[in-house]
Design an enzyme around this catalytic site. Structure first.
Site, short mmCIF file in Angstrom:
data_model
loop_
_atom_site.label_atom_id
_atom_site.label_comp_id
_atom_site.label_asym_id
_atom_site.label_seq_id
_atom_site.Cartn_x
_atom_site.Cartn_y
_atom_site.Cartn_z
N ASP A 63 -13.72 -53.40 66.21
CA ASP A 63 -13.70 -52.55 67.55
C ASP A 63 -14.38 -53.90 68.38
O ASP A 63 -15.64 -54.20 68.30
CB ASP A 63 -14.75 -51.47 67.52
CG ASP A 63 -14.44 -50.45 68.53
OD1 ASP A 63 -14.38 -50.93 69.77
OD2 ASP A 63 -14.29 -49.22 68.40
N SER A 113 -11.16 -47.31 73.43
CA SER A 113 -10.79 -47.27 72.04
C SER A 113 -9.97 -46.00 71.97
O SER A 113 -9.19 -45.94 70.81
CB SER A 113 -12.24 -47.37 71.01
OG SER A 113 -12.75 -48.43 71.33
N HIS A 174 -16.28 -40.78 65.86
CA HIS A 174 -16.06 -41.74 66.93
C HIS A 174 -14.83 -42.02 67.33
O HIS A 174 -13.72 -41.91 66.71
CB HIS A 174 -16.89 -43.05 66.92
CG HIS A 174 -17.76 -43.44 68.20
ND1 HIS A 174 -17.23 -44.97 68.63
CD2 HIS A 174 -18.17 -43.05 68.91
CE1 HIS A 174 -18.10 -44.88 69.70
NE2 HIS A 174 -18.60 -43.77 70.10
N PHE A 302 -23.49 -41.52 56.14
CA PHE A 302 -24.92 -42.51 55.83
C PHE A 302 -25.94 -42.61 56.81
O PHE A 302 -26.63 -43.13 56.90
CB PHE A 302 -24.39 -43.98 55.43
CG PHE A 302 -23.48 -43.54 54.06
CD1 PHE A 302 -23.83 -43.55 52.87
CD2 PHE A 302 -22.05 -44.15 54.23
CE1 PHE A 302 -23.11 -43.47 51.89
CE2 PHE A 302 -21.19 -44.30 53.20
CZ PHE A 302 -21.67 -43.98 51.97
N GLU A 346 -12.74 -49.50 59.98
CA GLU A 346 -13.37 -49.93 61.41
C GLU A 346 -14.63 -50.62 61.10
O GLU A 346 -15.61 -49.93 60.71
CB GLU A 346 -13.40 -48.83 62.17
CG GLU A 346 -13.81 -49.28 63.77
CD GLU A 346 -14.51 -48.36 64.63
OE1 GLU A 346 -14.40 -48.49 65.68
OE2 GLU A 346 -14.94 -47.36 64.01
N ASP A 351 -18.37 -53.96 68.82
CA ASP A 351 -18.36 -53.32 70.00
C ASP A 351 -19.69 -53.02 70.75
O ASP A 351 -20.07 -53.30 71.85
CB ASP A 351 -17.52 -52.23 69.99
CG ASP A 351 -17.28 -51.43 71.34
OD1 ASP A 351 -16.60 -52.11 72.33
OD2 ASP A 351 -17.64 -50.12 71.52
#
Length: 527
Positions: A63, A113, A174, A302, A346, A351
């Site tokens: 990203d 994104s 996300h 996590f 990802e 990013d």
């Protein structure tokens, strides 16, 4: 007469190997490492397997990993190994297939994104801020979702009977991971606590809910299909799955109340109730205890929000696996299916470090992604697995000045032939890498959390960095335009591939072509 490029290259290779190059090339040219290295790469491309069908596809998305990030990371990698840096390669830069990808959204020159990942997953471009829907939707308007949903590569893989997986170092709800499985009028609707009342009343569901109930949602949209749901999900974002009640806090909760849901539902419990064969984990110990050979379904959350930056993982209270470890575990579980699998991985925090104006963090995350890609290559059969590596967009991150070869990529510019940092017209030194906009300069020393900048004041413009060590993890580069977050950029990004179907990766393409590359290799739309 058609020029036979392959025959010409082969003839040159034969001439060089047989010593006939003396009549064509001077020895210093033919024996140069630059010459022979390039010649070897052409020869490797000529040996590319022309099989276009794959059993498995793994899509890696860095990203925000624009071309300048690749270049800087490549140099950083070499310099960390004691080399000059420029001559090296990132693992995927040696893949035979390469293309440039146009990233704009339907309504935006510089993308986000949600729109870009929707293009890669569905084969169609869409607007900024919406997920899994076409351009006819109105962002934030729940009523425009129905009838505009796009089918994704992951959904098609499910319907075809393949195993599927989604892995991210960001929140699993996300934009990038969500675009593999969700349909939403707004990327920010990660849980019901993020949604406006009118959207809830109109019947729209949040992204976390859509993930947990993916199987039944997909089956309800298409008559006669029977899928078994996403087999592997790992990432951050626990807060969107837990009720707003401290009693549900995890051992490494950062907030006083970890959960963000207003509907009092514990989606992790709902998932475990639906899948008696599933394993739900929240920490490194749980991850290490997963037997991939015996596990058919894995759900790992996590962190309360995004997972830790790679440089901060050791500081996590409960411990977190690396993106390379998650990738390996996912492959080990998914490859239990003889039909094959589709996996999206990802590296989301490249990013985030860029948004914070912290080049060190962004490069560190990129190199962590490289380890994951190397793990994927090592744990799959190259004759049956297509591995794709790309970004969703770039950032306004630049490599500038005229630094000499081998100059520290995070350092101040030292010109060719010089020993001291160069100075600009304002008589102050400047760094090789920097940002067009964002928070601007800050020297946080050894701080490895890129997001620590947000407790400081915006400090854009030129600064005197004569006495500052710009190579420390906590150095945030200067920025020209003051913004509370550095922005994406609109230029093309790169796509790299190896394995069956990677031969088709060439030229300048629309981002939506990525879906079609996946479809071509897996035959997702065939009977």
């Amino acid at each position: 007469m058609k020029f036979n490029w392959k025959a010409s290259v082969s003839a040159l290779a034969l001439a060089v190997s047989s010593g006939l190059q003396a009549d064509v090339l001077p020895a210093y040219q033919a024996e140069s490492a630059w010459f022979t290295d390039a010649q070897t790469k052409i020869a490797e491309k000529l040996e590319t397997n022309n099989n276009f069908r794959a059993k498995n596809v793994i899509l890696f998305v860095g990203d925000g990993m624009g071309v300048s990030t690749l270049t800087a990371s490549r140099i950083r990698k070499g310099q960390l190994a004691g080399e000059m840096g420029e001559e090296g390669y990132l693992a995927w830069e040696r893949f035979p297939g390469t293309a440039l990808v146009k990233t704009y959204n339907v309504d935006a020159q510089t993308p986000d994104s949600a729109g870009t990942m929707t293009a890669m997953m569905s084969g169609l471009k869409t607007d900024v801020g919406v997920i899994g829907v076409d351009e006819d939707i109105v962002r934030g308007d729940c009523s425009t979702v129905v009838g505009n949903e796009a089918v994704t590569a992951l959904e098609l893989a499910e319907i075809k009977g393949l195993s599927t997986g989604v892995v991210s170092t960001a929140r699993i709800t996300h934009a990038t991971p969500a675009a593999t499985y969700a349909k939403s009028a707004d990327r920010n609707w990660e849980d019901d606590g993020d949604m406006p009342e009118e959207a809830l009343t109109a019947g729209c569901t949040d992204i976390a809910d859509q993930l947990v109930h993916f199987e039944e949602n997909l089956e309800s949209r298409f008559t006669g299909i029977d899928v078994n749901g996403i087999d592997v999900v790992m990432g951050g974002g626990r807060r969107s799955f837990l009720p707003k009640d401290a009693a549900f806090n995890s051992t490494d909760a950062v907030s006083e109340v970890e959960g963000d849901r207003n509907d009092s539902r514990d989606l992790t419990a709902e998932w475990q109730e639906m899948y008696s064969d599933g394993v739900y984990i929240t920490d490194q110990a749980g991850f290490d205890g997963v037997d991939a050979a015996a596990t058919t379904r894995l759900f790992g959350l996590f962190n309360e929000s995004h997972m830790q930056y790679e440089a901060d993982r050791a500081n996590d209270v409960a411990g977190e696996p690396s993106v390379a470890e998650m990738t390996t575990k996912a492959i080990d579980i998914l490859d239990n299916n003889d039909k094959g699998f589709f996996l999206m991985v990802e590296s989301g925090r490249i990013d985030h470090a860029h948004h914070a104006g912290n080049a060190s963090g962004a490069l560190s995350e990129t190199l962590a992604l490289e380890a994951a890609i190397e793990a994927a290559v090592a744990n799959t059969d190259p004759s049956e697995t297509l591995i794709l590596v790309t970004a969703d967009h770039g950032h306004v991150f630049t490599i500038a000045g005229y630094p000499k070869r081998g100059n520290p990529i995070l350092g101040k510019v030292v010109n060719v032939g010089a020993d001291e940092p160069a100075t600009a017209a304002d008589d102050m030194p400047y760094t090789t890498v920097g940002y067009m906009n964002g928070y601007g300069f800050n020297d946080l020393g050894t701080e490895t959390d890129s997001d620590a900048i947000y407790s400081e004041e915006v400090n854009a413009g030129r600064m005197d960095i004569t006495a500052v060590d710009t190579t420390t993890p906590g150095y945030h580069q200067e920025a020209l335009i003051p913004l509370t977050s550095e922005t994406h950029s609109g230029e093309d990004i790169s796509l790299h591939g190896t394995g069956p179907g990677s031969q088709l990766i060439q030229g300048v393409i629309e981002q939506s072509v990525v879906f079609h590359l996946i479809n071509q290799s897996l035959g997702l739309l065939e009977e």
